[in-house]
Design a protein around this motif. Structure first.
Motif, PDB file in Angstrom:
ATOM      1  N   PRO A 105      48.396 -55.209  12.717  1.00 35.03           N
ATOM      2  CA  PRO A 105      47.212 -55.083  11.877  1.00 35.03           C
ATOM      3  C   PRO A 105      45.944 -55.446  12.626  1.00 35.03           C
ATOM      4  O   PRO A 105      45.960 -56.304  13.508  1.00 35.03           O
ATOM      5  N   ILE A 153      42.397 -57.078  12.538  1.00 34.72           N
ATOM      6  CA  ILE A 153      41.735 -58.073  11.678  1.00 34.72           C
ATOM      7  C   ILE A 153      40.344 -58.364  12.201  1.00 34.72           C
ATOM      8  O   ILE A 153      40.167 -58.692  13.380  1.00 34.72           O
ATOM      9  N   LYS A 171      41.416 -56.976   6.878  1.00 33.62           N
ATOM     10  CA  LYS A 171      42.653 -56.582   7.534  1.00 33.62           C
ATOM     11  C   LYS A 171      42.919 -55.097   7.270  1.00 33.62           C
ATOM     12  O   LYS A 171      42.875 -54.645   6.130  1.00 33.62           O
ATOM     13  N   ASN A 200      37.331 -62.111   6.145  1.00 33.76           N
ATOM     14  CA  ASN A 200      38.287 -61.441   7.011  1.00 33.76           C
ATOM     15  C   ASN A 200      38.621 -60.084   6.429  1.00 33.76           C
ATOM     16  O   ASN A 200      38.680 -59.930   5.216  1.00 33.76           O
ATOM     17  N   THR A 218      48.726 -58.945  16.587  1.00 32.44           N
ATOM     18  CA  THR A 218      47.578 -58.477  15.827  1.00 32.44           C
ATOM     19  C   THR A 218      46.479 -58.017  16.763  1.00 32.44           C
ATOM     20  O   THR A 218      46.504 -58.289  17.961  1.00 32.44           O
ATOM     21  N   GLU A 256      42.608 -58.661  16.885  1.00 34.56           N
ATOM     22  CA  GLU A 256      41.573 -59.445  16.197  1.00 34.56           C
ATOM     23  C   GLU A 256      40.242 -59.388  16.901  1.00 34.56           C
ATOM     24  O   GLU A 256      40.166 -59.500  18.120  1.00 34.56           O
TER      25      GLU A 256
END
Lengths: 341, 194
Positions: A183, A185, A194, A192, A163, A165
């Protein structure tokens, strides 16, 4: 000859070397070059590197060695490194230990989280902060971010495998580069967001009761984890606005379409004897619209104006009056007609 | 675990050595294949097939120079592919003599300089988008605008990625470049009779 060059961006130097620099950028580099002979030497070193890399034969191509190895490894029936071990839960009828075990598990998870976040934290965390000015930057995966005033994001030097983040405080506009496998995030307190590849605005100031998200293009999921472990989530499409209630930890959509809500991002546009051809190009990019011109000689008209905090309709209105043009708007496309120059 | 390239008869016995060999040469072998057939996916397939065959026949093969073997095998696979395609399409874009001419080029890559190897490694270490942007600029000769359009990113991102790429290259190559630069300077001074 190892110089510590923090007073100029390598972006500028490269653009300069490759003849891709705008007049502005070229000037900045020229000024920097005049500051010291060492600067010229540094630039020469970069050029030397550029030349050396060009000598590579065969020219390198982009390949993913890891996935190539996985493929070969699989074809040759090599053992996988990560074996999935299934834990079979014991089905005990004795309930007296249940509470104890649940508490123990929570404690274990809490302890692990504590250890992970405090001791095995990412040493290569980066912070981007803005105070009284908008700050723009590019994230490790190429995504663009514009931070509104008094905002901050924290992100790693390189995104991990699964991910991408980051942490946000304040307000930012994101243009996330597409990556189906990874993804993106955004964490902001308990909210959150996404995304896979989209552009959107997030308003998450500490003193606000809600986190507001407006989607410019693409699709995102706004979600939060409730007290009981359930997830409250809402999917927002292009033009939609959603909020995350920080108190109740719930996400919901609040209106179907928003127009030009995200223009703080393009505060100032300055045109100085600019051809309308260029003006329209810039407007298309800044406001994410399409501009069609029926009479090509309109493109030759020279325009001078400064726009601060205006939306696209107002700007085109002003240009229309200057050159007696007609403008037809359909969704995000503007068709312009009139006598040219 | 690096594989030494010596004249001792080379045998791949364990999986770890094989993986190390794969990772060390995969990228440059694909680049080499791509020179002939100009198709990255097909190049990767050729190299992957080659390594599969290498593993499956490891008991039978005795290779004196692993690098020569790999490059020659890739070249042969490329030519076979080209011939195969030509026969299928019923016209020859490469005729026999053109293919034979390339045989002279075979040894050019085997003894790559330390600098070249280091440059390849450094490019390989870049994150995917940066690598792509750099390769498109340096080796495909594309302008920033074209790169931005093809990759669906902004020109500013391209500028940024190129800046980071050159900075990274400078950091990694500083030792090697100094040697090259000094040699360059010496050459210039010699010409100017200083």
């Amino acid at each position: 000859m190892n110089l510590n060059n923090q007073n100029i961006d390598h972006d500028l130097l490269m653009a300069y070397l490759l003849g891709e620099a705008t007049d502005d950028q070229r000037e900045k580099v020229d000024v920097w070059l005049r500051e010291s002979k060492d600067n010229q030497i540094y630039l020469d070193e970069l050029e030397q590197i550029w030349i050396e890399t060009g000598k590579l034969d065969p020219a390198p191509i982009l390949v993913d060695i890891d996935s190539a190895w996985s493929k070969v490894s699989e074809l040759l029936n090599f053992e996988e490194n990560n074996k999935v071990v299934e834990l079979k839960p014991k089905i005990k009828k004795d309930n007296s230990n249940k509470l104890f075990r649940i508490a123990a598990i929570f404690l274990l998870i809490a302890a692990s989280m504590f250890i992970i976040t405090h001791f095995i934290g990412s040493p290569t965390e980066q912070t981007l902060t803005s105070e009284l000015e908008i700050v723009e930057d590019t994230l490790p995966d190429g995504s663009l971010i514009a931070l509104n005033i008094n905002s901050k994001i924290i992100f790693p030097e390189e995104f991990n495998d699964d991910t991408r983040e980051i942490n946000l405080e304040g307000e930012a506009f994101f243009n996330v580069s597409h990556d189906k496998e990874k993804p993106f995030i955004i964490h902001s307190e308990d909210a959150n967001i996404k995304v896979l590849g989209t552009s959107f605005n997030v308003k998450a100031y500490q003193d606000m009761l809600e986190v507001e998200v407006v989607v410019e293009s693409g699709t995102i999921m706004l979600f939060g984890v409730l007290e009981n472990g359930d997830t409250s989530s809402v999917i927002l499409n292009q033009g939609e606005k959603g909020i995350f209630d920080k108190k109740e930890k719930k996400a919901r959509k609040i209106s179907e379409s928003v127009d030009d809500e995200i223009f703080w991002n393009r505060r100032k546009l300055i045109f100085e004897e600019t051809e309308l051809l260029k003006v329209f190009e810039i407007l298309e990019k800044s406001y994410n619209v399409k501009i069609l011109v029926n009479n090509p000689s309109i493109m030759n008209c020279i325009y001078t104006a400064t726009f601060i905090d205006n939306n696209i309709d107002d700007i085109l209105q002003v240009i229309k009056e200057s050159y007696k043009l007609s403008i037809i708007k359909e969704n995000n496309t503007y068709t312009i007609d009139g006598e040219g120059c | 675990m690096t594989i030494a390239n010596s004249n001792i008869k080379f045998k791949i016995s364990c999986k770890e050595d094989f993986e190390a060999l794969f990772r060390q040469h995969y990228s440059v072998l694909c680049s080499y294949a791509n020179k002939f057939i100009d198709d990255i996916d097909a190049s990767e397939e050729i190299v992957q097939d080659l390594f599969c065959n290498l593993w499956n026949n490891r008991e039978k093969l005795e290779i004196s120079s692993i690098k020569s073997y790999l490059f020659r095998a890739v070249r042969n696979s490329c030519f076979n592919l080209i011939k195969h395609i030509n026969i299928r399409e019923e016209y020859k874009t490469f005729n026999e003599s053109e293919i034979k001419l390339d045989e002279d080029k075979i040894d050019d890559n085997i003894d790559a300089s330390e600098l070249e190897v280091k440059i390849r490694e450094t490019i390989e270490l870049m994150p995917p988008e940066r690598k792509k942007v750099f390769i498109m600029s340096r080796f495909e000769g594309l302008k920033y605008k074209e790169i931005a359009e093809r990759q669906n990113i902004s020109i500013k991102t391209v500028e940024n990625q190129m800046g980071k790429a050159i900075k990274f290259l400078k950091e990694q190559l500083s030792d090697y470049i100094i040697l090259a630069f000094v040699a360059f300077l010496e050459f210039i001074y010699k010409i100017l009779n200083l």
